[in-house]
Design an enzyme around this catalytic site. Structure first.
Site, PDB file in Angstrom:
ATOM      1  N   HIS A  97       1.256  10.532  -5.212  1.00  0.00           N
ATOM      2  CA  HIS A  97       2.145   9.851  -4.264  1.00  0.00           C
ATOM      3  C   HIS A  97       1.604  10.047  -2.846  1.00  0.00           C
ATOM      4  O   HIS A  97       1.021  11.078  -2.530  1.00  0.00           O
ATOM      5  CB  HIS A  97       3.567  10.419  -4.380  1.00  0.00           C
ATOM      6  CG  HIS A  97       4.552   9.633  -3.585  1.00  0.00           C
ATOM      7  ND1 HIS A  97       4.729   9.840  -2.234  1.00  0.00           N
ATOM      8  CD2 HIS A  97       5.368   8.612  -3.923  1.00  0.00           C
ATOM      9  CE1 HIS A  97       5.635   8.974  -1.792  1.00  0.00           C
ATOM     10  NE2 HIS A  97       6.031   8.214  -2.800  1.00  0.00           N
ATOM     11  N   GLU A 169       1.734   1.474  -3.370  1.00  0.00           N
ATOM     12  CA  GLU A 169       2.673   1.778  -2.292  1.00  0.00           C
ATOM     13  C   GLU A 169       1.901   1.861  -0.976  1.00  0.00           C
ATOM     14  O   GLU A 169       1.311   2.908  -0.663  1.00  0.00           O
ATOM     15  CB  GLU A 169       3.371   3.116  -2.547  1.00  0.00           C
ATOM     16  CG  GLU A 169       4.184   3.152  -3.814  1.00  0.00           C
ATOM     17  CD  GLU A 169       5.264   4.232  -3.767  1.00  0.00           C
ATOM     18  OE1 GLU A 169       6.440   3.857  -3.767  1.00  0.00           O
ATOM     19  OE2 GLU A 169       4.921   5.419  -3.692  1.00  0.00           O
TER      20      GLU A 169
HETATM   21  P1  13P Z   1      11.069   4.129   0.364  1.00  0.00           P
HETATM   22  O1  13P Z   1      11.655   3.201  -0.669  1.00  0.00           O
HETATM   23  O2  13P Z   1      12.065   5.076   0.945  1.00  0.00           O
HETATM   24  O3  13P Z   1      10.261   3.374   1.379  1.00  0.00           O
HETATM   25  O4  13P Z   1      10.029   5.082  -0.424  1.00  0.00           O
HETATM   26  C1  13P Z   1       9.079   4.487  -1.225  1.00  0.00           C
HETATM   27  C2  13P Z   1       8.402   5.535  -2.017  1.00  0.00           C
HETATM   28  O5  13P Z   1       7.655   6.339  -1.507  1.00  0.00           O
HETATM   29  C3  13P Z   1       8.690   5.599  -3.458  1.00  0.00           C
HETATM   30  O6  13P Z   1       7.819   6.444  -4.119  1.00  0.00           O
END
Ligand code: 13P
Length: 248
Positions: A97, A169
């Site tokens: 992550h 992400e």
């Molecule tokens: P947010 O939805 O708070 O932007 O976070 C995304 C995230 O890091 C999920 O792993």
């Protein structure tokens, strides 16, 4: 036809065991799981057992660990091993992550070891990749995410590669209220998908994450390259998360 989707909640450093139990009770009350959806929850390590117990018997729900160590046991104060997470009820593991990479300094090499330990220990790895704002502005998004992908999966056996689920992400979209447009995310997902197929993955699933909320989930879910969402902030309230999970 509705697309199959994975709806994944990353609770980050929130929801102690009692709060996780309350969440599950509120979320499940009157909830009907769709046959074409999967509902994944990533609580803090201290709440995995409570979350898994609270969702026990709930259809199509799985629970995961937010991070795992690459060793199965040992003197690694503060870390969670795959057997520990599994013993608490996890069947999934987030790996790489962006907060692990950019807050805790985790390297590409670390993610490779963690993916291998998760898979080897029987957890499905959810490998996260994503570029930072400067990298996007420099036009290197695709190069960055493919580097992260190859570093984590290159040289791993094909059984492992075929078991991995990926989350794209973009770092600049996490917790900022900025989201990639479905079309922009779709382009990156397409590049990730073709690389995974080239590596031997028979049927890649790629989630999008970064400021997903009730207002933008429908557009993202309608993008054919997006196989689900990984949600932080908007997954912390059971009613809001239910509405996101019920997106048409
Ligand atoms: P947010 O939805 O708070 O932007 O976070 C995304 C995230 O890091 C999920 O792993």
């Amino acid at each position: 036809m509705a697309r199959p989707l994975i709806m994944a909640a990353n609770w980050k450093m929130h929801l102690a065991p009692a709060a996780a139990r309350d969440f599950a009770r509120a979320f499940l009350s009157g909830f009907v799981a769709r046959p074409d959806r999967r509902y994944w929850f990533f609580p803090s390590a201290v709440s995995i057992e409570a979350t898994a117990a609270a969702f026990a018997g709930a259809e199509r729900v799985s629970v995961g660990c937010q991070d795992v160590h690459w060793e199965p046991k040992g003197a690694y104060t503060g870390a969670t091993s795959v057997p520990l997470a599994k013993g608490a009820g996890a069947s999934l593991a987030l790996v790489g992550h962006s907060e692990r990479r950019h807050v805790f300094g985790e390297t590409d090499a670390d993610t490779a070891r963690k993916v291998a330990s998760a898979h080897g220990g029987g957890l499905t790895p959810l490998l996260c990749v994503g570029e930072q704002l400067a990298e996007r502005e420099a036009g290197t998004t695709e190069a960055v995410v493919l580097r992260q992908l190859r570093a984590a999966l290159g040289g791993q056996d094909v059984g492992l590669i075929g078991a991995v689920v990926v989350a794209y992400e973009p770092v600049w979209a996490i917790g900022t209220g900025k989201t990639a447009t479905p079309a922009d995310a779709g382009l990156v997902h397409r590049a990730i998908r073709s690389e995974l197929v080239r590596m031997g993955h028979p049927s890649p699933l790629i989630l999008y994450g970064g400021s997903v909320n009730e207002g933008n989930v429908a557009g993202l879910a309608a993008e054919p390259e997006i196989d689900g969402v990984l949600v932080g902030g908007a997954s912390l309230d059971p009613a809001a998360w239910r509405r996101i999970c019920e997106v048409p």
